[in-house]
Design a protein around this motif. Structure first.
Motif, PDB file in Angstrom:
ATOM      1  N   ILE A   8     102.196  13.007   3.235  1.00 30.68           N
ATOM      2  CA  ILE A   8     101.543  12.311   4.336  1.00 30.68           C
ATOM      3  C   ILE A   8     100.063  12.275   3.993  1.00 30.68           C
ATOM      4  CG2 ILE A   8     100.980  12.340   6.776  1.00 30.68           C
ATOM      5  CD1 ILE A   8     103.573  13.881   7.204  1.00 30.68           C
ATOM      6  N   PHE A  56      97.026  12.158   4.900  1.00 27.75           N
ATOM      7  CA  PHE A  56      96.310  12.282   6.166  1.00 27.75           C
ATOM      8  C   PHE A  56      94.960  11.567   6.129  1.00 27.75           C
ATOM      9  CE2 PHE A  56      95.137  14.435  10.027  1.00 27.75           C
ATOM     10  CZ  PHE A  56      96.373  14.680  10.593  1.00 27.75           C
ATOM     11  N   ALA A  87      91.923  15.309  -5.013  1.00 26.90           N
ATOM     12  CA  ALA A  87      92.539  16.183  -4.021  1.00 26.90           C
ATOM     13  C   ALA A  87      94.052  16.293  -4.131  1.00 26.90           C
ATOM     14  CB  ALA A  87      92.157  15.713  -2.619  1.00 26.90           C
ATOM     15  N   LEU A 108      97.634  18.991  -7.310  1.00 29.99           N
ATOM     16  CA  LEU A 108      98.590  19.715  -6.473  1.00 29.99           C
ATOM     17  C   LEU A 108      99.991  19.133  -6.549  1.00 29.99           C
ATOM     18  CD1 LEU A 108      96.363  20.077  -3.303  1.00 29.99           C
ATOM     19  CD2 LEU A 108      96.893  21.827  -4.968  1.00 29.99           C
ATOM     20  N   ARG A 128     104.895  22.228  -0.824  1.00 31.12           N
ATOM     21  CA  ARG A 128     104.703  20.974  -0.088  1.00 31.12           C
ATOM     22  C   ARG A 128     103.547  20.979   0.889  1.00 31.12           C
ATOM     23  NH1 ARG A 128     109.837  17.440   1.177  1.00 31.12           N
ATOM     24  NH2 ARG A 128     108.292  16.337   2.393  1.00 31.12           N
ATOM     25  N   LEU A 129     103.249  22.146   1.447  1.00 39.08           N
ATOM     26  CA  LEU A 129     102.190  22.145   2.450  1.00 39.08           C
ATOM     27  C   LEU A 129     100.804  22.021   1.826  1.00 39.08           C
ATOM     28  CD1 LEU A 129     103.361  24.630   5.179  1.00 39.08           C
ATOM     29  CD2 LEU A 129     103.516  22.167   5.092  1.00 39.08           C
ATOM     30  N   LEU A 186      99.268  18.552   1.836  1.00 42.23           N
ATOM     31  CA  LEU A 186      99.019  18.115   3.211  1.00 42.23           C
ATOM     32  C   LEU A 186      97.734  18.749   3.742  1.00 42.23           C
ATOM     33  CD1 LEU A 186      99.996  16.495   5.604  1.00 42.23           C
ATOM     34  CD2 LEU A 186     101.305  18.462   6.353  1.00 42.23           C
ATOM     35  N   ILE A 187      97.562  20.041   3.459  1.00 43.05           N
ATOM     36  CA  ILE A 187      96.336  20.716   3.902  1.00 43.05           C
ATOM     37  C   ILE A 187      95.134  20.127   3.177  1.00 43.05           C
ATOM     38  CG2 ILE A 187      95.126  22.918   3.891  1.00 43.05           C
ATOM     39  CD1 ILE A 187      97.934  24.203   4.294  1.00 43.05           C
ATOM     40  N   SER A 188      95.318  19.847   1.889  1.00 48.81           N
ATOM     41  CA  SER A 188      94.244  19.231   1.121  1.00 48.81           C
ATOM     42  C   SER A 188      93.887  17.867   1.719  1.00 48.81           C
ATOM     43  CB  SER A 188      94.703  19.092  -0.327  1.00 48.81           C
ATOM     44  OG  SER A 188      93.756  18.424  -1.082  1.00 48.81           O
ATOM     45  N   ILE A 203      94.182  17.003   4.856  1.00 40.64           N
ATOM     46  CA  ILE A 203      93.407  17.245   6.074  1.00 40.64           C
ATOM     47  C   ILE A 203      91.961  17.541   5.698  1.00 40.64           C
ATOM     48  CG2 ILE A 203      93.135  18.803   8.052  1.00 40.64           C
ATOM     49  CD1 ILE A 203      96.166  19.129   8.037  1.00 40.64           C
ATOM     50  N   GLY A 204      91.790  18.294   4.607  1.00 41.39           N
ATOM     51  CA  GLY A 204      90.436  18.582   4.116  1.00 41.39           C
ATOM     52  C   GLY A 204      89.692  17.300   3.765  1.00 41.39           C
ATOM     53  N   VAL A 205      90.359  16.393   3.062  1.00 36.06           N
ATOM     54  CA  VAL A 205      89.729  15.123   2.689  1.00 36.06           C
ATOM     55  C   VAL A 205      89.319  14.364   3.946  1.00 36.06           C
ATOM     56  CG1 VAL A 205      90.087  12.884   1.604  1.00 36.06           C
ATOM     57  CG2 VAL A 205      91.003  14.921   0.537  1.00 36.06           C
ATOM     58  N   ILE A 245      88.612  15.496   6.981  1.00 34.21           N
ATOM     59  CA  ILE A 245      87.432  16.100   7.622  1.00 34.21           C
ATOM     60  C   ILE A 245      86.189  15.795   6.802  1.00 34.21           C
ATOM     61  CG2 ILE A 245      86.366  18.276   8.321  1.00 34.21           C
ATOM     62  CD1 ILE A 245      89.154  19.399   8.662  1.00 34.21           C
TER      63      ILE A 245
END
Lengths: 367, 300, 374
Positions: free
Chosen positions: B33, B35, B91, B95, B100-101, B104-106, B108-110, B112
């Protein structure tokens, strides 16, 4: 050559947003950084070879536990002593730190232990805060009488959200929790007759003990401190219990875990409910401290901030998560002037963390 | 009133669909996803305003409006594609084999990072796009339709058609579908998986840029947080149609636009944003594969 | 291991000491200025800051107050209630004598608890929500009007001057916007029919759905409780839908950006309630000159912040004390000359004379149009 290319590329991307002068500066900065890349890489290796093992060693020791008691007592004594020399501002920040520590510990149960990404944790926090606010203002219940009801409500809401979680895989689950968080906030904002809408609820009473109000910051500090210590002990116990180990097993390999008889469905439910429970504690503490709640305090950014605390500290590591919460609350306070860069750094930090140290600063390597 | 609301819904839905295509293409290939995709759309809107302002200041707009407009769109698409490409390289690429997470966290970082990057460089206050067409339009069946609405609906459909042809007819399009089915097999038959992924990001970002410029023109107002909510809604649209499916994303976008428009007028406008989330949750519970998607068993 | 724990304890104590070290003894008289200094409402905060800075500079050039120089402590609440409480505590901790702020209703209200507990007077230049001064605190004042006054003036204008009978009301679901819309609704409902009442989402961009629904009701005026970005988009999109019905809004919309967003053509003829134009007030002449020379264009709230600061300093001087209680009593009992005219506070801390007038948008500029009672 490669370094020129990279620097040129990034400067090119930057150009329309800040003009040629700034782009040129960025070009120079990136050029210097990238061309000293080999040096940095070597340093990076020393960092990885020297610092990370030491952190890991510290972790190992802190997990083994017994010898710590002296230092822990020292820390506890220090924390108890804080209100006697610190001003209101420090106490204010310390209380906020405490509330976020509890939140981060709760979220860590869901994300760190059970491996379920929850992007709507602020919803439980909001439910906790509003439950106390409404019980207190509408029904006149005191803090201690409302607390059990409050926690019951948040725990049940954790169960309710976990039901869809059972059917969904990792990233879909993340999005559903995000949607849940937004819906809760929109309901709080729009259900005027019940939640007072955007005006929020004010005049919430602080907790009382034998008629003595604990509303002063110095007294409230101890309430928060007690809650933090309690949550720390309980979460640590649960982590080592059968349930905690089942969560870890489930996180590492769902199919494997179910093949050895772990009931995946139930344990997912437990993790959501247990995490929500602590969000409820934090929410009630927050409402009683601010004496005012409004939907603005429970946005998506709040959920992201909690997630950052957990990830920065280290998924699954209790001490790390506490440190992550303290850093993310106290640091911006200390550096108020550069606060506008805080979120920029946080975003970059998440990316770098995922690439170079996915287990967080204090998280242990996964086996 | 119903016809007017349908037109309103189609306009917004066309924009959702264009953004949703980026989500669905990336998910189809990487199962990620993305994000940060909503932020690329936000960058597109900003670039539209910045570049158009630049061409106006050097006098090109007064000389030839059409030329300066075409240049604005072309350059915005170029820059956004470049951003999409860079984001993937920095980003997500490192990875690719992580749990898998992590990506996705990365992501979200992008997201922000890009939001605050724009806020810091362009300021936190709203940016205004010059009003070019005014409220010019025509009446049809009791509804008032502006030329911009026609433009948005038209451009969205044209681009979707073009994308559909690209994916089904060209060599690169076929390679994309091969990678989406099985990355290892695709690389074994000589497809360069990395470049296919890059192309996917470039195309998705380009479409988001077009959506961004059209929105900047349509509303005339842009700020650094428009990407978040638009991104979530576009993602919902992608899931609604069946994530990974290109016709699904188009359908989902239009459908979501209509739901919002009709819901806001017949139920309550205060809950407008909640409709998308409610639809999303219901769809995921009832039919996680979406309307057009095929359900796949999880690989062990 | 112990070393690690000891290091942690050491670092923690260091942080605490650094924080604690911030509490210096006052050589100057400190006043706090609180508002949204960063973020999308930074402009309002800057207006506050500039207005107060000008007042402080003028007082300091005359030797300060009580023989001490004045000093400003700026607090950024980011229009977030939680930050507002945190910054209020910080201001109290830094030993400010009084506070000029905050801007947003949902910040001023919780922050007023903190200031009142600490016994510090607070004067807000911009919070118009009635709740603020209804809590019974002695030390809470405002130099602007209240939304019930504002709503009444708007309603009077609509029903008596324009003689309109079908009104649609929209608000942005914020404390300010909904509060204002509700006040307007209360007053207008006696003489006119409210054909539509509903909320939109602040930050949303597409209001055509809600406007289409309103169009069906054929209102003679649309009233919006909210701030300028949504107001601008509402007006613009209403015109795009072919609606020519006049718009009216409150003090949150009076910003040049409103016209820029709506487009000068669409914004033409929009009515707004706000304080009187400083240009028409003889006392404001020097302020306008000095402010524009020092900071450039005057923001809508600059003059309120300037007046609030001057009132606070005068009260300190006249009570001859830096004690919060004495200053509060002085604020309640005296009349103060200001750039907006003379100001006197009532028992609640509101200004005794309702300052609202109706403005109109003409050729992309706001001009004063109608005064109540005439």
């Amino acid at each position: 050559m490669r370094s020129i290319l990279v620097a040129f590329w990034l400067a090119f991307l930057f150009l329309p947003f800040k003009g040629p002068k700034a782009a040129l500066m960025l070009f120079a900065v990136v050029l210097i950084i990238v061309s000293s890349w080999t040096y940095l890489k070597r340093r990076g290796r020393t960092l990885r070879e020297k610092v990370f093992p030491r952190i890991n060693a510290l972790r190992a020791m802190s997990l083994s536990g017994k010898r710590l008691s002296l230092a822990q007592c020292g820390l506890l004594l220090f924390l108890i002593a804080v209100p006697f020399f610190a001003g209101d501002y420090v106490l204010d920040v310390a209380i906020l730190c405490g509330i976020y520590i509890i939140l981060a510990l709760g979220l860590n149960v869901v994300v760190g232990f059970a491996g379920l990404l929850n992007l709507g944790f602020a919803a439980f926090y909001a439910i906790g805060a509003y439950s106390y606010a409404l019980l207190n203002v509408r029904l006149g219940l005191g803090f201690w009488e409302s607390l059990p009801v409050c926690l019951l409500i948040t725990t049940i809401s954790g169960f309710v959200l976990a039901v869809p979680a059972l059917r969904l895989r990792g990233d879909y689950l993340a999005i559903v929790t995000l949607g849940f968080g937004e819906i809760i906030r929109l309901v709080l904002n729009n259900w005027d007759s019940f939640t007072n809408g955007p005006n929020g609820i004010s005049e919430i009473a602080p907790p009382r003990v034998y008629g003595l109000s604990l509303g002063g910051l110095d007294k409230y500090y101890f309430v928060t401190l007690a809650a933090v210590i309690l949550s720390y002990i309980v979460v640590k116990r649960v982590r080592l219990s059968k349930m905690g180990r089942a969560w870890i097993a489930m996180r590492e390999d769902e199919i494997g875990a179910s093949s050895v008889g772990i009931n995946i469905t139930m344990y997912k439910l437990y993790s959501f409910a247990f995490g929500a429970f602590w969000a409820g504690v934090a929410g009630a503490l927050f409402a009683a401290k601010m004496r005012f709640v409004s939907p603005d305090s429970f946005t998506f950014m709040e959920s992201v901030l909690m997630l950052c605390m957990v990830i920065l500290g280290g998924l699954g590591s209790i001490a790390g998560v506490i440190l992550g919460a303290v850093v993310l609350v106290a640091l911006p306070e200390a550096l108020r002037e550069v606060q506008s860069y805080r979120m920029l750094a946080l975003g970059a930090g998440l990316i770098l963390m995922m690439i170079f140290r996915p287990q967080g600063l204090f998280g242990g390597a996964r086996k | 009133m119903l016809f007017q609301q349908i037109i309103n819904g189609l306009t917004v839905g066309g924009v959702y669909a264009l953004i949703a295509l980026g989500y669905t293409m990336v998910y189809g290939i990487l199962e990620l996803i993305n994000f940060a995709h909503g932020e690329i759309y936000m960058l597109g809107a900003y670039l539209g305003i910045i570049l158009f302002g630049f061409f106006t200041s050097v006098g090109l707009t007064s000389h030839s409006l059409a030329l300066s407009f075409a240049l604005t769109i072309a350059l915005s698409v170029l820059f956004c594609s470049a951003y999409g490409f860079t984001v993937e390289r920095i980003a997500y690429k490192p990875l690719r084999n992580a749990p898998r997470l992590s990506p996705l966290i990365s992501a979200i970082g992008v997201s922000i990072f890009l939001q605050n990057y724009v806020m810091l460089t362009q300021g936190a206050t709203d940016k205004v796009f010059p009003d070019l067409l005014g409220s010019a339009g025509f009446d049809l069946l009791g509804a008032r339709i502006t030329y911009l609405q026609v433009l948005i609906i038209g451009v969205s459909f044209l681009l979707m058609l073009a994308l559909h042809l690209y994916v089904t007819k060209t060599r690169m399009g076929k390679a994309m579908r091969a990678v989406a089915q099985d990355k290892v097999m695709a690389s074994l038959v000589g497809i360069n998986v990395d470049s296919v992924i890059s192309v996917t990001f470039i195309i998705g970002s380009g479409l988001a840029a077009v959506a961004g410029i059209m929105v900047a023109m349509y509303y005339g107002l842009v700020n650094y947080f428009i990407g978040y909510i638009a991104g979530i809604k576009a993602f919902t649209a992608a899931v609604l149609g069946g994530i990974g499916s290109i016709p699904g994303a188009m359908f989902g976008g239009i459908f979501l636009g209509l739901i919002e428009s009709l819901g806001a007028s017949y139920i309550s406008s205060e809950y407008k944003d909640a409709y998308a989330f409610a639809v999303l949750i219901v769809i995921l519970l009832i039919r996680p594969a979406g309307i057009f998607g095929k359900s796949t068993e999880e690989k062990v | 291991m112990k070393r690690f724990q000891m290091t942690a304890v050491f670092i923690f104590s260091l942080v605490v000491i650094v924080f604690a070290g911030c509490q210096k003894k006052a050589e100057t008289i400190k006043v706090g200025v609180a508002g949204p200094m960063t973020g999308d409402q930074a402009k309002m905060g800057t207006d506050f800051k500039n207005g107060v800075t000008l007042a402080v500079e003028e007082w300091n050039s005359k030797g300060g107050v009580l023989g001490k120089k004045l000093d400003i402590v700026i607090a950024d609440d980011q229009h977030d209630p939680k930050q507002a409480v945190a910054t209020a505590n910080k201001l109290v901790n830094e030993g400010v004598i009084g506070v000029i702020g905050h801007f947003n209703s949902n910040c001023s209200i919780p922050a007023s608890d903190v200031y009142s507990r600490a016994g510090i007077p607070m004067i807000t230049p911009g919070t118009t929500n009635p709740q603020l001064t209804e809590k019974g605190y002695r030390g809470v004042f405002r130099v602007c009007g209240r939304d019930d006054q504002q709503g009444r003036v708007a309603a009077e204008f609509v029903t008596d001057k324009l003689r309109l009978r079908r009104i649609a009301i929209i608000h942005d679901k914020t404390t300010y916007g909904q509060g204002l819309a509700d006040e307007f609704k209360n007053f207008v409902a006696d003489k006119a029919e409210v054909v539509y009442y509903g909320g939109i989402i602040q930050g949303d961009k597409d209001f055509k759905t809600v406007l289409t629904a309103i169009r069906e009701k054929k209102p003679e005026l649309i009233y919006f409780g909210g701030i300028y970005p949504e107001a601008g988009l509402l007006v613009k999109q209403a015109r795009e839908l072919g609606m020519t019905v006049p718009f009216m809004s409150g003090d949150g919309t009076i910003d040049p950006k409103f016209v820029e967003i709506a487009g000068a053509g669409a914004a033409e003829g929009t009515y707004l309630t706000f304080g009187p134009d400083p240009k028409n007030i003889p006392q404001a002449k020097t302020f306008i000159e000095n402010y524009s020379r020092r900071f450039g264009e005057i923001g809508p709230y600059s003059i309120y912040a300037y007046d609030a600061a001057n009132i606070l300093f005068t009260a300190i001087k006249e009570s001859n004390s830096t004690d919060g209680k004495a200053i509060m009593e002085k604020l309640h009992s005296s009349e103060f000359p200001g750039a907006m005219g003379n100001i006197r506070f009532d028992e609640k801390g509101d200004v005794t004379v309702s300052p609202f007038v109706v403005w109109i948008t003409r050729d992309g500029k706001f001009v004063e149009y109608w005064r109540p009672g005439k």
